[in-house]
Design a protein around this motif. Structure first.
Motif, PDB file in Angstrom:
ATOM      1  N   LEU A  42       0.820  -1.205   0.000  1.00 38.79           N
ATOM      2  CA  LEU A  42       0.000   0.000   0.000  1.00 38.79           C
ATOM      3  C   LEU A  42       0.857   1.259   0.000  1.00 38.79           C
ATOM      4  N   GLY A  43       2.019   1.193   0.683  1.00 37.90           N
ATOM      5  CA  GLY A  43       2.935   2.322   0.727  1.00 37.90           C
ATOM      6  C   GLY A  43       2.893   3.061   2.057  1.00 37.90           C
ATOM      7  N   ARG A  44       3.659   4.150   2.126  1.00 34.67           N
ATOM      8  CA  ARG A  44       3.752   4.947   3.359  1.00 34.67           C
ATOM      9  C   ARG A  44       3.194   6.360   3.164  1.00 34.67           C
ATOM     10  N   THR A  45       2.511   6.603   2.053  1.00 38.51           N
ATOM     11  CA  THR A  45       1.996   7.934   1.768  1.00 38.51           C
ATOM     12  C   THR A  45       0.763   8.236   2.626  1.00 38.51           C
ATOM     13  N   LYS A  46       0.306   9.486   2.551  1.00 33.30           N
ATOM     14  CA  LYS A  46      -0.912   9.868   3.270  1.00 33.30           C
ATOM     15  C   LYS A  46      -2.109   9.052   2.764  1.00 33.30           C
ATOM     16  N   LEU A  47      -2.143   8.802   1.469  1.00 31.81           N
ATOM     17  CA  LEU A  47      -3.251   8.034   0.913  1.00 31.81           C
ATOM     18  C   LEU A  47      -3.227   6.584   1.385  1.00 31.81           C
ATOM     19  N   ALA A  48      -2.042   6.047   1.615  1.00 36.37           N
ATOM     20  CA  ALA A  48      -1.934   4.663   2.091  1.00 36.37           C
ATOM     21  C   ALA A  48      -2.609   4.502   3.451  1.00 36.37           C
ATOM     22  N   GLN A  49      -2.576   5.551   4.253  1.00 38.49           N
ATOM     23  CA  GLN A  49      -3.183   5.498   5.578  1.00 38.49           C
ATOM     24  C   GLN A  49      -4.705   5.478   5.518  1.00 38.49           C
ATOM     25  N   THR A  50      -5.254   5.786   4.340  1.00 35.55           N
ATOM     26  CA  THR A  50      -6.716   5.772   4.187  1.00 35.55           C
ATOM     27  C   THR A  50      -7.209   4.475   3.547  1.00 35.55           C
ATOM     28  N   CYS A  51      -6.290   3.541   3.298  1.00 35.24           N
ATOM     29  CA  CYS A  51      -6.648   2.255   2.682  1.00 35.24           C
ATOM     30  C   CYS A  51      -6.847   1.186   3.753  1.00 35.24           C
ATOM     31  N   LYS A  52      -7.819   0.336   3.543  1.00 37.50           N
ATOM     32  CA  LYS A  52      -8.047  -0.774   4.457  1.00 37.50           C
ATOM     33  C   LYS A  52      -8.305  -2.043   3.649  1.00 37.50           C
ATOM     34  N   ILE A  53      -7.525  -3.090   3.929  1.00 36.22           N
ATOM     35  CA  ILE A  53      -7.763  -4.391   3.311  1.00 36.22           C
ATOM     36  C   ILE A  53      -8.859  -5.085   4.120  1.00 36.22           C
ATOM     37  N   LEU A  54      -9.995  -5.314   3.511  1.00 37.83           N
ATOM     38  CA  LEU A  54     -11.158  -5.823   4.242  1.00 37.83           C
ATOM     39  C   LEU A  54     -11.065  -7.304   4.566  1.00 37.83           C
ATOM     40  N   ASN A  55     -10.236  -8.039   3.821  1.00 39.61           N
ATOM     41  CA  ASN A  55     -10.113  -9.480   4.056  1.00 39.61           C
ATOM     42  C   ASN A  55      -8.648  -9.868   4.301  1.00 39.61           C
ATOM     43  N   GLU A  56      -8.042  -9.238   5.288  1.00 34.95           N
ATOM     44  CA  GLU A  56      -6.631  -9.478   5.596  1.00 34.95           C
ATOM     45  C   GLU A  56      -6.322 -10.947   5.860  1.00 34.95           C
ATOM     46  N   LYS A  57      -7.271 -11.652   6.462  1.00 36.60           N
ATOM     47  CA  LYS A  57      -7.004 -13.040   6.850  1.00 36.60           C
ATOM     48  C   LYS A  57      -6.993 -14.002   5.656  1.00 36.60           C
ATOM     49  N   ASP A  58      -7.245 -13.485   4.464  1.00 33.67           N
ATOM     50  CA  ASP A  58      -7.075 -14.301   3.265  1.00 33.67           C
ATOM     51  C   ASP A  58      -5.620 -14.310   2.805  1.00 33.67           C
ATOM     52  N   LEU A  59      -4.782 -13.542   3.490  1.00 31.88           N
ATOM     53  CA  LEU A  59      -3.362 -13.474   3.128  1.00 31.88           C
ATOM     54  C   LEU A  59      -2.553 -14.523   3.883  1.00 31.88           C
ATOM     55  N   TYR A  60      -1.600 -15.104   3.173  1.00 24.53           N
ATOM     56  CA  TYR A  60      -0.684 -16.107   3.727  1.00 24.53           C
ATOM     57  C   TYR A  60       0.732 -15.699   3.331  1.00 24.53           C
ATOM     58  N   PHE A  61       1.677 -15.832   4.274  1.00 21.91           N
ATOM     59  CA  PHE A  61       3.034 -15.355   4.031  1.00 21.91           C
ATOM     60  C   PHE A  61       4.066 -16.470   4.218  1.00 21.91           C
ATOM     61  N   GLU A  62       5.123 -16.374   3.435  1.00 15.78           N
ATOM     62  CA  GLU A  62       6.298 -17.220   3.618  1.00 15.78           C
ATOM     63  C   GLU A  62       7.519 -16.322   3.671  1.00 15.78           C
ATOM     64  N   TYR A  63       8.396 -16.589   4.646  1.00 14.89           N
ATOM     65  CA  TYR A  63       9.606 -15.778   4.785  1.00 14.89           C
ATOM     66  C   TYR A  63      10.832 -16.671   4.795  1.00 14.89           C
ATOM     67  N   SER A  64      11.837 -16.301   3.997  1.00  9.71           N
ATOM     68  CA  SER A  64      13.105 -17.025   3.950  1.00  9.71           C
ATOM     69  C   SER A  64      14.197 -16.147   4.563  1.00  9.71           C
ATOM     70  N   PRO A  65      14.656 -16.465   5.784  1.00  9.06           N
ATOM     71  CA  PRO A  65      15.722 -15.659   6.396  1.00  9.06           C
ATOM     72  C   PRO A  65      17.035 -15.757   5.630  1.00  9.06           C
ATOM     73  N   LYS A  66      17.218 -16.865   4.927  1.00 12.29           N
ATOM     74  CA  LYS A  66      18.469 -17.052   4.174  1.00 12.29           C
ATOM     75  C   LYS A  66      18.609 -16.028   3.064  1.00 12.29           C
ATOM     76  N   THR A  67      17.511 -15.739   2.374  1.00 10.51           N
ATOM     77  CA  THR A  67      17.540 -14.768   1.272  1.00 10.51           C
ATOM     78  C   THR A  67      16.869 -13.445   1.640  1.00 10.51           C
ATOM     79  N   ASN A  68      16.365 -13.364   2.879  1.00 13.67           N
ATOM     80  CA  ASN A  68      15.641 -12.170   3.340  1.00 13.67           C
ATOM     81  C   ASN A  68      14.515 -11.831   2.355  1.00 13.67           C
ATOM     82  N   THR A  69      13.708 -12.841   2.047  1.00 18.97           N
ATOM     83  CA  THR A  69      12.641 -12.680   1.066  1.00 18.97           C
ATOM     84  C   THR A  69      11.282 -13.002   1.687  1.00 18.97           C
ATOM     85  N   LEU A  70      10.355 -12.066   1.555  1.00 17.72           N
ATOM     86  CA  LEU A  70       8.980 -12.263   2.012  1.00 17.72           C
ATOM     87  C   LEU A  70       8.088 -12.452   0.786  1.00 17.72           C
ATOM     88  N   THR A  71       7.320 -13.544   0.783  1.00 18.89           N
ATOM     89  CA  THR A  71       6.392 -13.831  -0.307  1.00 18.89           C
ATOM     90  C   THR A  71       4.978 -13.883   0.258  1.00 18.89           C
TER      91      THR A  71
END
Length: 404
Positions: free
Chosen positions: A127-156
């Motif tokens: 969404l970003g760090r702008t003023k407009l980003a602060q007015t955005c809301k993801i209504l279904n956040e719990k549909d998101l799933y994350f994977e993080y690799s500390p070896k490559t410092n990569t978030l998917t």
């Protein structure tokens, strides 16, 4: 920060273009009509849903488009469309989705502190760090799933369903079908399909003003100004610079070796020590580690007010962004946002009073669509202010400022 955004396509710039009727049916592979399927042109406000017979109808202007068709339980389909007549009829068949990813996501998703931390990183970068980003809301956040690799410092990030984003600042409800989100270090790539709808039938004065502010100085604004040869009138100044390796920074091999030697010394080396001339190996390690913090490259400005012929070429009347080295694009009619001036750990940049972005070509040239966007947005790399602005500051590609 690199930002990609599935755009291949898109739309309208001239009111002189005639209307084209796009109609058709959306069916399953067994020829069953799919009622309620979403049919829209990517990254625009133009869309509809199918009726009980699976039928849809849309009016568009002449141009290049990507039509996106989606229905729950079926794989999303995209069709590249360039209408050659006043009417086009389509039969679109959707393939059932076996739901393998959804099953994996459902089983693995745990809404713990790690998930919340990754969600915060996702929202800040997507969404970003702008003023407009602060007015955005993801209504279904719990549909998101994350994977993080500390070896490559990569978030998917993956989404079980299209994201529903309520954009109170611009007055849109946005359906975003996330195809890819990869954050590696400080480099971001995301892509997907977006459909914009007005939050209310009547667009408020505040929303119109916010949309205009988001447009002014944007990449879309720049490309439209470039193709119409109105850069100066629209407030843009373009300079050209060359990027070369920083001669004061040690090579990556020397830095790697210094860090390996540092581990052998343990905590016995004071890296804050000021050394004018190294006298032994530990001094050399300190100097190398300190100089590793220097920028990898230096930029040398060599041309101001770049002429149009040095930025854009035409092939069969099709415009392409094409230039040597790199471009510095300065928008003079707006200053930077406060959030842009604040860096990591609270360090503050010095305000310049203008918005400065750099364009790095990743390919030989980049085709510009009639709507004022790049056919392949990943053909360039944005730095500076355009790198700061993210999804929350993007407008649908059929947006036109009032009076245009």
């Amino acid at each position: 920060m690199k930002k990609g955004f599935f755009v291949f396509l898109l739309l309208i710039n001239s009111i002189s273009f005639s209307q084209v009727l796009i109609k058709g049916n959306v069916l399953s592979e067994t020829n069953e009509a799919l009622e309620g399927a979403s049919v829209y042109f990517n990254n625009t406000t133009i869309g509809t849903v199918t009726n009980s017979e699976g039928e849809f109808q849309l009016n568009i202007k002449e141009g290049n488009y990507t039509l996106v068709v989606s229905f729950l339980g079926y794989k999303t389909k995209q069709l590249l469309i360039t209408p050659q007549s006043k009417e086009l009829t389509l039969e679109i068949k959707l393939e059932e989705d076996n739901g393998v990813l959804n099953e994996v996501v459902i089983k693995k998703t745990v809404y713990d502190d790690d998930w919340k931390y990754n969600l915060a990183r996702f929202k800040q970068t997507f969404l970003g760090r702008t003023k407009l980003a602060q007015t955005c809301k993801i209504l279904n956040e719990k549909d998101l799933y994350f994977e993080y690799s500390p070896k490559t410092n990569t978030l998917t990030a993956f989404a079980k369903n299209p994201l529903k984003i309520k954009h109170q600042g611009l007055g849109y409800i946005i359906t975003y079908d996330l195809i890819d989100f990869t954050l590696k270090g400080q480099q971001l790539f995301f892509s997907g399909f977006a459909h914009y709808k007005n939050l209310k039938k009547n667009v408020s004065k505040k929303w119109k003003q916010n949309r205009l502010e988001a447009y002014n100085g944007s990449q879309m604004h720049f490309l439209r100004s470039l193709t119409s040869k109105k850069l100066k009138e629209e407030g843009f100044v373009v300079n050209q610079f060359k990027r070369v390796p920083n001669p004061d920074r040690p090579s990556e091999e020397k830095i790697k070796m210094a860090r390996e030697l540092l581990k052998l010394y343990g905590n016995s080396i004071d890296l804050s020590k000021l050394i004018e001339k190294p006298k032994n190996q530990s001094d050399s390690i300190i100097v190398t580690i300190q100089k590793a913090r220097l920028p990898k490259h230096e930029d040398y400005l060599y041309k101001k007010n770049v002429p149009y012929e040095d930025m854009i070429i035409y092939n069969n009347n099709t415009p392409y962004l094409s230039f040597k080295d790199h471009l510095m694009v300065i928008y003079t009619k707006e200053k930077e946002e406060e959030n842009y001036l604040i860096e990591m750990f609270g360090k503050r940049k010095k305000a310049s009073g203008v918005q400065t972005s750099n364009i790095v070509l990743l390919e030989g040239n980049a085709q510009i669509d009639k709507s004022g966007v790049l056919i392949n947005p990943n053909a360039i790399f944005n730095e500076g202010y355009w790198g700061f602005e993210a999804f929350a500051n993007m407008l649908p590609l059929d947006y036109q400022p009032s009076g245009n």
